[in-house]
Motif scaffolding. Structure first.
Motif, PDB file in Angstrom:
ATOM      1  N   LYS A 249       0.834  -1.078   0.109  1.00 19.07           N
ATOM      2  CA  LYS A 249       0.062   0.057  -0.004  1.00 19.07           C
ATOM      3  C   LYS A 249       0.858   1.153  -0.034  1.00 19.07           C
ATOM      4  O   LYS A 249       1.536   1.373   1.006  1.00 19.07           O
ATOM      5  N   VAL A 250       0.701   2.143  -1.065  1.00 19.87           N
ATOM      6  CA  VAL A 250       1.469   3.091  -1.223  1.00 19.87           C
ATOM      7  C   VAL A 250       0.881   4.322  -0.568  1.00 19.87           C
ATOM      8  O   VAL A 250      -0.210   4.993  -0.999  1.00 19.87           O
ATOM      9  N   THR A 251       1.093   4.656   0.831  1.00 14.05           N
ATOM     10  CA  THR A 251       0.588   5.646   1.522  1.00 14.05           C
ATOM     11  C   THR A 251       1.534   6.833   1.701  1.00 14.05           C
ATOM     12  O   THR A 251       2.363   6.714   1.094  1.00 14.05           O
ATOM     13  N   LEU A 252       0.954   7.947   2.260  1.00 13.52           N
ATOM     14  CA  LEU A 252       1.661   9.224   2.245  1.00 13.52           C
ATOM     15  C   LEU A 252       2.959   9.173   2.904  1.00 13.52           C
ATOM     16  O   LEU A 252       4.039   9.550   2.095  1.00 13.52           O
ATOM     17  N   PRO A 253       3.426   8.246   3.913  1.00 13.40           N
ATOM     18  CA  PRO A 253       4.834   8.233   4.368  1.00 13.40           C
ATOM     19  C   PRO A 253       5.611   7.626   3.237  1.00 13.40           C
ATOM     20  O   PRO A 253       6.804   7.957   3.216  1.00 13.40           O
ATOM     21  N   VAL A 254       5.135   6.455   2.554  1.00 16.47           N
ATOM     22  CA  VAL A 254       6.148   6.008   1.610  1.00 16.47           C
ATOM     23  C   VAL A 254       6.220   7.051   0.352  1.00 16.47           C
ATOM     24  O   VAL A 254       7.471   6.962  -0.223  1.00 16.47           O
ATOM     25  N   ILE A 255       5.161   7.895   0.074  1.00 11.50           N
ATOM     26  CA  ILE A 255       5.181   8.639  -1.091  1.00 11.50           C
ATOM     27  C   ILE A 255       6.497   9.494  -0.726  1.00 11.50           C
ATOM     28  O   ILE A 255       7.200  10.149  -1.734  1.00 11.50           O
ATOM     29  N   LEU A 256       6.158  10.186   0.588  1.00  9.38           N
ATOM     30  CA  LEU A 256       7.286  11.220   0.602  1.00  9.38           C
ATOM     31  C   LEU A 256       8.740  10.701   0.828  1.00  9.38           C
ATOM     32  O   LEU A 256       9.748  11.138   0.356  1.00  9.38           O
ATOM     33  N   ALA A 257       9.060   9.406   1.344  1.00  7.67           N
ATOM     34  CA  ALA A 257      10.193   8.933   1.493  1.00  7.67           C
ATOM     35  C   ALA A 257      10.802   8.644   0.207  1.00  7.67           C
ATOM     36  O   ALA A 257      11.745   8.798  -0.178  1.00  7.67           O
ATOM     37  N   HIS A 258      10.015   7.981  -0.762  1.00 12.52           N
ATOM     38  CA  HIS A 258      10.298   7.654  -1.818  1.00 12.52           C
ATOM     39  C   HIS A 258      10.879   8.788  -2.549  1.00 12.52           C
ATOM     40  O   HIS A 258      12.008   9.000  -3.600  1.00 12.52           O
ATOM     41  N   ALA A 259       9.986  10.013  -2.907  1.00 11.19           N
ATOM     42  CA  ALA A 259      10.304  11.291  -3.622  1.00 11.19           C
ATOM     43  C   ALA A 259      11.654  11.810  -3.072  1.00 11.19           C
ATOM     44  O   ALA A 259      12.294  12.459  -3.783  1.00 11.19           O
ATOM     45  N   ARG A 260      11.877  11.620  -1.538  1.00 13.78           N
ATOM     46  CA  ARG A 260      13.156  12.374  -1.005  1.00 13.78           C
ATOM     47  C   ARG A 260      14.301  11.531  -1.145  1.00 13.78           C
ATOM     48  O   ARG A 260      15.223  12.004  -0.562  1.00 13.78           O
ATOM     49  N   GLY A 261      14.244  10.175  -1.523  1.00  9.35           N
ATOM     50  CA  GLY A 261      15.395   9.230  -1.430  1.00  9.35           C
ATOM     51  C   GLY A 261      16.311   9.105  -2.617  1.00  9.35           C
ATOM     52  O   GLY A 261      16.076   9.828  -3.512  1.00  9.35           O
ATOM     53  N   ASN A 262      17.321   8.677  -2.524  1.00  3.60           N
ATOM     54  CA  ASN A 262      18.385   8.559  -3.608  1.00  3.60           C
ATOM     55  C   ASN A 262      18.060   7.218  -4.567  1.00  3.60           C
ATOM     56  O   ASN A 262      16.964   6.757  -4.169  1.00  3.60           O
ATOM     57  N   ASP A 263      18.895   7.293  -5.680  1.00  7.82           N
ATOM     58  CA  ASP A 263      18.528   6.065  -6.423  1.00  7.82           C
ATOM     59  C   ASP A 263      18.527   4.830  -5.592  1.00  7.82           C
ATOM     60  O   ASP A 263      17.572   4.084  -6.100  1.00  7.82           O
ATOM     61  N   GLU A 264      19.259   4.586  -4.973  1.00  9.33           N
ATOM     62  CA  GLU A 264      19.303   3.148  -4.118  1.00  9.33           C
ATOM     63  C   GLU A 264      18.100   3.044  -3.233  1.00  9.33           C
ATOM     64  O   GLU A 264      17.362   1.856  -3.121  1.00  9.33           O
ATOM     65  N   GLU A 265      17.582   4.282  -2.566  1.00 10.17           N
ATOM     66  CA  GLU A 265      16.460   4.052  -1.737  1.00 10.17           C
ATOM     67  C   GLU A 265      15.145   3.816  -2.545  1.00 10.17           C
ATOM     68  O   GLU A 265      14.293   3.349  -2.186  1.00 10.17           O
ATOM     69  N   LYS A 266      15.128   4.669  -3.744  1.00 15.55           N
ATOM     70  CA  LYS A 266      13.907   4.700  -4.527  1.00 15.55           C
ATOM     71  C   LYS A 266      13.948   3.110  -4.897  1.00 15.55           C
ATOM     72  O   LYS A 266      12.680   2.708  -5.314  1.00 15.55           O
ATOM     73  N   ALA A 267      14.848   2.572  -5.292  1.00 13.86           N
ATOM     74  CA  ALA A 267      14.560   1.257  -5.764  1.00 13.86           C
ATOM     75  C   ALA A 267      14.384   0.303  -4.659  1.00 13.86           C
ATOM     76  O   ALA A 267      13.462  -0.776  -4.918  1.00 13.86           O
ATOM     77  N   PHE A 268      14.651   0.541  -3.629  1.00  9.74           N
ATOM     78  CA  PHE A 268      14.172  -0.370  -2.300  1.00  9.74           C
ATOM     79  C   PHE A 268      12.749  -0.325  -2.310  1.00  9.74           C
ATOM     80  O   PHE A 268      12.108  -1.260  -1.917  1.00  9.74           O
ATOM     81  N   TRP A 269      12.190   1.212  -2.221  1.00 13.06           N
ATOM     82  CA  TRP A 269      10.702   1.269  -2.411  1.00 13.06           C
ATOM     83  C   TRP A 269      10.064   0.623  -3.297  1.00 13.06           C
ATOM     84  O   TRP A 269       8.860   0.027  -2.929  1.00 13.06           O
ATOM     85  N   ARG A 270      10.458   0.833  -4.697  1.00 17.47           N
ATOM     86  CA  ARG A 270       9.816   0.045  -5.609  1.00 17.47           C
ATOM     87  C   ARG A 270       9.651  -1.759  -5.425  1.00 17.47           C
ATOM     88  O   ARG A 270       8.690  -1.949  -5.475  1.00 17.47           O
ATOM     89  N   ASP A 271      10.973  -2.027  -4.886  1.00 14.20           N
ATOM     90  CA  ASP A 271      10.866  -3.435  -4.764  1.00 14.20           C
ATOM     91  C   ASP A 271      10.118  -3.900  -3.431  1.00 14.20           C
ATOM     92  O   ASP A 271       9.320  -4.835  -3.556  1.00 14.20           O
ATOM     93  N   ALA A 272      10.148  -3.156  -2.597  1.00 13.63           N
ATOM     94  CA  ALA A 272       8.990  -3.433  -1.281  1.00 13.63           C
ATOM     95  C   ALA A 272       7.784  -3.462  -1.824  1.00 13.63           C
ATOM     96  O   ALA A 272       7.029  -4.227  -1.351  1.00 13.63           O
ATOM     97  N   MET A 273       7.399  -2.251  -2.353  1.00 15.66           N
ATOM     98  CA  MET A 273       6.000  -1.954  -2.799  1.00 15.66           C
ATOM     99  C   MET A 273       5.411  -3.173  -3.642  1.00 15.66           C
ATOM    100  O   MET A 273       4.104  -3.374  -3.814  1.00 15.66           O
ATOM    101  N   HIS A 274       6.391  -3.933  -4.471  1.00 14.85           N
ATOM    102  CA  HIS A 274       5.993  -4.913  -5.351  1.00 14.85           C
ATOM    103  C   HIS A 274       6.092  -6.305  -4.603  1.00 14.85           C
ATOM    104  O   HIS A 274       6.062  -7.584  -5.402  1.00 14.85           O
ATOM    105  N   GLY A 275       6.475  -6.346  -3.467  1.00 15.58           N
ATOM    106  CA  GLY A 275       6.258  -7.643  -2.435  1.00 15.58           C
ATOM    107  C   GLY A 275       7.664  -8.383  -2.551  1.00 15.58           C
ATOM    108  O   GLY A 275       7.780  -9.455  -2.352  1.00 15.58           O
ATOM    109  N   HIS A 276       8.872  -7.670  -3.070  1.00 12.43           N
ATOM    110  CA  HIS A 276      10.072  -8.199  -3.173  1.00 12.43           C
ATOM    111  C   HIS A 276      11.158  -7.918  -1.798  1.00 12.43           C
ATOM    112  O   HIS A 276      12.120  -8.651  -1.968  1.00 12.43           O
ATOM    113  N   ARG A 277      10.480  -7.057  -1.219  1.00 10.22           N
ATOM    114  CA  ARG A 277      11.363  -6.640   0.165  1.00 10.22           C
ATOM    115  C   ARG A 277      10.606  -6.461   1.320  1.00 10.22           C
ATOM    116  O   ARG A 277      10.301  -5.368   1.555  1.00 10.22           O
ATOM    117  N   ILE A 278       9.829  -7.580   1.862  1.00 14.47           N
ATOM    118  CA  ILE A 278       8.929  -7.457   2.970  1.00 14.47           C
ATOM    119  C   ILE A 278       9.330  -8.393   4.259  1.00 14.47           C
ATOM    120  O   ILE A 278       8.552  -8.618   4.969  1.00 14.47           O
TER     121      ILE A 278
END
Length: 338
Positions: A249-278
């Motif tokens: 679930k992409v909620t506001l904390p995730v949206i803000l953290a993803h937008a403010r993250g570096n490339d590595e952190e953005k990749a983490f959030w993408r993987d996590a939200m797709h069920g690969h990092r849970i």
């Protein structure tokens, strides 16, 4: 951004729903009688399944808001009893459907209906409760009330579909997300408050003010829920810690953290939200990122902002026990995160 909630009656005690519950206790007995009566059916599974959720420890905040709004306006009739029950049936039906869509296993610390009885029965009993809510609206006889509650029901469904289409999309914008929760959560809060002004035959301005109070409270309530999914425990949440994270679930904390993250952190959030990092370790890392990017703090700051807007919407009403209880309900919604 407003940093604090400006209390009407500041005190040292923690905000709670107790004043609201005490204010409407007698009226809630009437509402509960309607709920109990109207959830009955010759098909035993219907009251059994509906009763599991209705009796599951929820605070019945939405019908209490209808009752408290009516008290604020000095309404002394009885129409709001059935309409408060209709509001609760709409809410309960959406919860049943949500649990099926989300595949949830726990709600308020208990197994969800879909886990016990399965998805088909849960969806169909949700439909039954929606139908009961519309029966109660029609019995009231006001086309305006029917329009407000039926419109809210449609908006809630649109919000749920909107959320479904945004699921796992970490590039969802903050504005888009606020649009989703304004529909799926805040619309019923707003309608619950507004219909009190209709039955009390108050001016349009008071309708609009109560709508604004409920809508902003609903947004604040959801934003706090989003934050405490990452910062609370199962006992407080009534569901598993990190459920939103594991469900993608992409909620506001995730949206803000993803937008403010570096490339590595953005990749983490993408993987996590797709069920690969849970894993638990991934959840701990997610919490770390939410803290260091200020995403959790800013989500709660936004919740306080909408909470203050809710309180400000009551500015035109006289200072009495009803108004104080409604204001403390906002403070309680925010304080759940602390």
């Amino acid at each position: 951004m407003t940093a604090t909630i400006h209390r009407l009656n500041p005190s040292d005690r923690a905000p709670s729903l107790d004043p609201l519950m005490a204010l409407v206790a007698a009226d809630m007995n009437e509402v509960n009688g309607v709920i109990l009566d109207r959830m009955q059916s010759d098909i035993p599974l219907i009251p059994e399944l509906a009763g599991h959720l209705i009796a599951g420890g929820g605070k019945r905040m939405r019908p209490m808001l209808t009752l408290a709004s009516a008290r604020l306006l000095g309404y002394e009739g009885t129409r709001h009893f059935k309409l408060s029950a209709a509001v609760e049936f709409i809410h309960t039906a959406t919860l049943l459907h949500d649990d099926v869509v989300d595949g949830s296993a726990l709600r308020r610390g208990r197994h969800t209906a879909n886990i016990i009885w399965g998805n088909p029965a849960t969806v169909l009993v949700g439909d039954f409760l929606f139908s009961r809510s519309f029966e109660l609206m029609v019995e009231d006889g006001s086309l305006k009330v029917l329009r407000i509650l039926s419109s809210a029901s449609a908006v809630i469904a649109e919000g749920e579909v909107n959320q479904l289409t945004a699921q796992r999309k970490v590039d969802t914008t903050e504005d888009h997300y606020l649009e989703i929760i304004s529909a799926k959560t805040a619309a019923l809060f707003a309608a619950a408050c507004r219909i009190a002004a209709v039955v009390a035959e108050r001016p349009e301005a008071e309708e609009t003010a109560l709508d604004a109070y409920g809508r902003n409270l609903g947004i604040a309530f959801q934003l706090v829920d989003d934050a405490i999914d990452y910062s609370s425990d199962a006992e407080t949440m009534g569901k598993g810690v990190g459920d939103d994270f594991r469900d993608g679930k992409v909620t506001l904390p995730v949206i803000l953290a993803h937008a403010r993250g570096n490339d590595e952190e953005k990749a983490f959030w993408r993987d996590a939200m797709h069920g690969h990092r849970i894993s638990d370790e991934d959840l701990a890392y997610a919490k770390q990122l939410l803290e260091q990017t200020g995403a959790l703090a800013d989500t709660l700051a936004r919740a306080r902002h909408y909470g203050q807007r809710a309180i400000d919407a009551l500015g035109g009403f006289a200072n009495d026990k009803a108004k104080a209880a409604l204001i403390e309900a906002v403070e309680f919604a925010i304080a759940r995160a602390y």
